[in-house]
Design an enzyme around this catalytic site. Sequence first.
Site, mmCIF file in Angstrom:
data_model
loop_
_atom_site.group_PDB
_atom_site.id
_atom_site.type_symbol
_atom_site.label_atom_id
_atom_site.label_comp_id
_atom_site.label_asym_id
_atom_site.label_seq_id
_atom_site.Cartn_x
_atom_site.Cartn_y
_atom_site.Cartn_z
ATOM 1 N N GLU B 32 -10.339 -5.450 -7.049
ATOM 2 C CA GLU B 32 -10.961 -5.063 -5.621
ATOM 3 C C GLU B 32 -9.819 -4.183 -4.879
ATOM 4 O OE1 GLU B 32 -11.682 -8.259 -2.757
ATOM 5 O OE2 GLU B 32 -12.380 -6.728 -1.352
ATOM 6 N N ASP B 97 4.767 -12.479 2.088
ATOM 7 C CA ASP B 97 4.625 -11.826 3.050
ATOM 8 C C ASP B 97 5.473 -12.501 4.300
ATOM 9 O OD1 ASP B 97 4.169 -10.183 5.472
ATOM 10 O OD2 ASP B 97 2.123 -10.673 5.823
ATOM 11 N N ASP B 99 7.081 -11.457 7.928
ATOM 12 C CA ASP B 99 6.761 -10.659 9.334
ATOM 13 C C ASP B 99 7.772 -11.093 10.368
ATOM 14 O OD1 ASP B 99 4.461 -8.639 10.183
ATOM 15 O OD2 ASP B 99 5.489 -9.601 11.835
#
Lengths: 513, 414
Positions: B32, B97, B99
């Site tokens: 995808e 991830d 951040d």
Amino acid sequence: MFNVRARPSFGKPIANSGDVKQDLGRYPHRLSFYDTPPQDDVTVEDFETFAIDRLRVLAEIESSLIRNRTQEELRLVTLAQSKKYLPLGANSASGMDKNAERSKDRIAERRKDNISHFVLRLAFCRSEELRRRFVKAETTLFKIRYADDDTVERQGFLDSIKLNWEKVDEEEKKDANIKAGLQAQGDYLRKADYVGDTFYKTPWTQVPELVERRKVFLWQGWAYVPSREQSTLVFQEFQTRLEHALEMTAKALPRLDEDDRLIPVLEHLSRGFMAGVPSEYAGPEDDFGETISADMIDDLSSKHFPLCMRNLHDRLRKDRHLKHFGRLQYTLFLKALGVSVEEAVVFWRKAYGGSMTDDKFNKEYKYNIRHSYGLEGKRANYPAKSCQTILTSNQPGPTESHGCPYRHFSPENLQLTLSATYGIPASEQMEIMAAVKGQHYHIACTRAFELTHAKYGVKKGEGLGTANGATETVSHPNRYAARSRELEKEMADRVKAKPAVEVKLDGEDVVME
Amino acid sequence: MLQFYKRLFPYRPFFHWLNHDHTPSRLFTHREFAFTLAGDVYLRYNSFGTVEDFARELRRLNPSRFEVGAIYNARPKDKRTLRAGALQPQLRELVFDIDMTDYDSIRTCCSGKGICKRCWSFIAAAVTVLDSALRNQFGYRHLLWVYSGRRGIHCWISDQTALALTDEQRKAIVGYLEVIKGGAEMVKKVNVRLGTGFGAGPLPPSIKPLVQPQELGGYFTEVILEDQKCFDSDEGTETLLALIPDKNMSAKLRKLWSADPGRSSIKKFADLNVEIKNLGDTQQAKMLRAAQEDIILQYLYPRIDAEVSKHRNHLLKAPFCVHPATGRVCVPIDPEKADEFDPEKVPTVGGLLYELNLSEQPKAEEGADPLRGDWERTSLKPYVEMLQRHAQELARETRDERQRKIKTEASTDW
Ligand code: SF4
Ligand SMILES: [Zn+2]
């Protein structure tokens, strides 16, 4: 009664027999990995009643898991339910093993255990969701039985299932990394002579639970499982095999569809399981005869909301902002409380005030609110989050405010919050803090409910109310709020029923005219 | 942006990285992609048969950014023709991830969306820790670290075993790696020992070495004490005091420090050290030393965004996208040199196009690859080469695997 051969889908019969003696050979152990489908003919009646009996046990397990019952509670409840509907005795119980009657009983019990398991496989292989729930409940049942099993018999069972785990040899244990790691792991777990144990080596993905809780030493993708944790490997094996078997059954199922006598039974079974356990809050029974407008939420919050929602509400008022998961948790709660989508939009718009432009609000926030109400996107009916969900999924990050305060606040802050928001003095917080320490967060919440609703006559140990001798503890924030509002309404009704009388309420004299 | 997709985006290396091979496999065709277009239009469930199709669509849509998702059991673009719920994610890189937002309560140099070389040190420390844990403890070998374009970093793990992880296993690895827990109201966010207070045991073996001076311990002195000066302010001091589990000790230190308002973070931490030393070999000293270790972890242990890693169907911004706000390209980073990385020196789309205009246009060769692009003539080159090398290793593994299979098949034929 008529005989059906309900077995084509179970697999190929290995032996053909209704003979008790041979059956005994087939059920030598109390525990089972259910590798061999039933071989004898099964009557339709047994087919159904056996399955329903097993279902009663599994449904009880599932509901215990949802209600956050402790391991011990879960064990006791399950054993009690099993005794009633699905007894399963040991080979050697109370020296009566030589007794022919007894072993006949054992055979009958194990046969029932086996058949009911295989019938439910048929009923629950049909969707991913059903499979997942079935595997979870069955694995739990297996674990409880395993722990309950006689040590010698358990060893016999383990020998019989032939698991091929790789034993870590002494040579490997001398490798510097492995040696230091096992040593440190033992120190961490505070187990004396940890290194001296026998270890099995398995890809870490086989024991995710042990890895998640840091119970095993990991090196290069291998988990070093000590023999004392062997049970975890067994449970994992049970689960993996069952998952696999269910998928195979699902593929084979169309062949069974030819027998139209069984289909309705199976349908009925799986529906019963789904319906029997309310996994999400269904909404208050009483709508309290009023619609909730945005302005009323402040008042409702201070009177009726559990701490998780109070915290979000207060944060929102203070910061004029909530992060994504906080917004989601609170919006869904308000929805289930009965706040209409229009009022919800008004509420959030006002809450953000001038800190946000209309444009931004409409674009990002309004959509999300409407989405939560199932009016946008895939239009799903999102249920409000239960305590279970709040406690265990989407753990709050370091700057987020969602979650359950009993779990996600540090003890000091929780104590401050309890006195600041609920006015619970430090002297009365002991039990709450003890429950938190024991990780029974919903019990802590229930105790806070009792304390803050003492003015309505709620006493210690009554929780949200009692029914059939059982006390309801907090399992859903909306249930908490609904019960709180109910209590308030009952009190108001009582007061109305006796007009113009002085009522003693919470130490203050309230005069009704 | 269109020029970037036309002339600079490294299509082939990108394709090889996702596909592990030269001919398109399901790793690419069932993958995808999601595009964000101007005006916040968000298109999910795109998939492509070839990298040429992918490039064509990217150039047609000119998205402001795009994301890479999972490999499904069917082609995602056929979603509408499939039964509801039939499209299920199967494989997916394991991703992480990190951040800067999660460090907002700690860093003192920048706030909000800002980031500088100084606060990048938090990220660099996190990368060092995670990279070694994933390689040594979990045995993964194909890790790609990518700058997120503004304040963070992503890690993509492409080992076959990582691709195949179930959501449950992903949750387990996250649980194992996660150390910083509790929301904004939780003062002490590190609770990984068995037991508390006097009864607290040692750190888990995976975490224990991290508090040493050659690991996070060193970063702590340099970054937290010397550079960020986290305990200079009153607020920072209060946090530090709250993390000391001994009431008498924290009272004593508070008194000492309020008499000397300008006392630096480094001195404050040294004061604590002296106090602990004075306690000798007591239980109390042991407890305080444990608290000190926990403080190091609380300030520097990677703060990972757990939700991103837990689910196969989570989408993550693709490498070599351009961050819409900063114009910076999401370039790969060598984890060994994460310390040297400076987010402010990352090539921007504007700068790269300028470089292209300055350099001479080479003559188009006959039959040249239309996807080849001009990145070689810009400062994007070293970054693309990094991706190329990474993708080559993946391809080599696929090849070896294939040969091994052929061999075993041949031998069973006999
Ligand atoms: S126990 Fe449930 S209702 Fe109570 S605060 Fe926690 S999440 Fe909310
Ligand atoms: Zn900075």
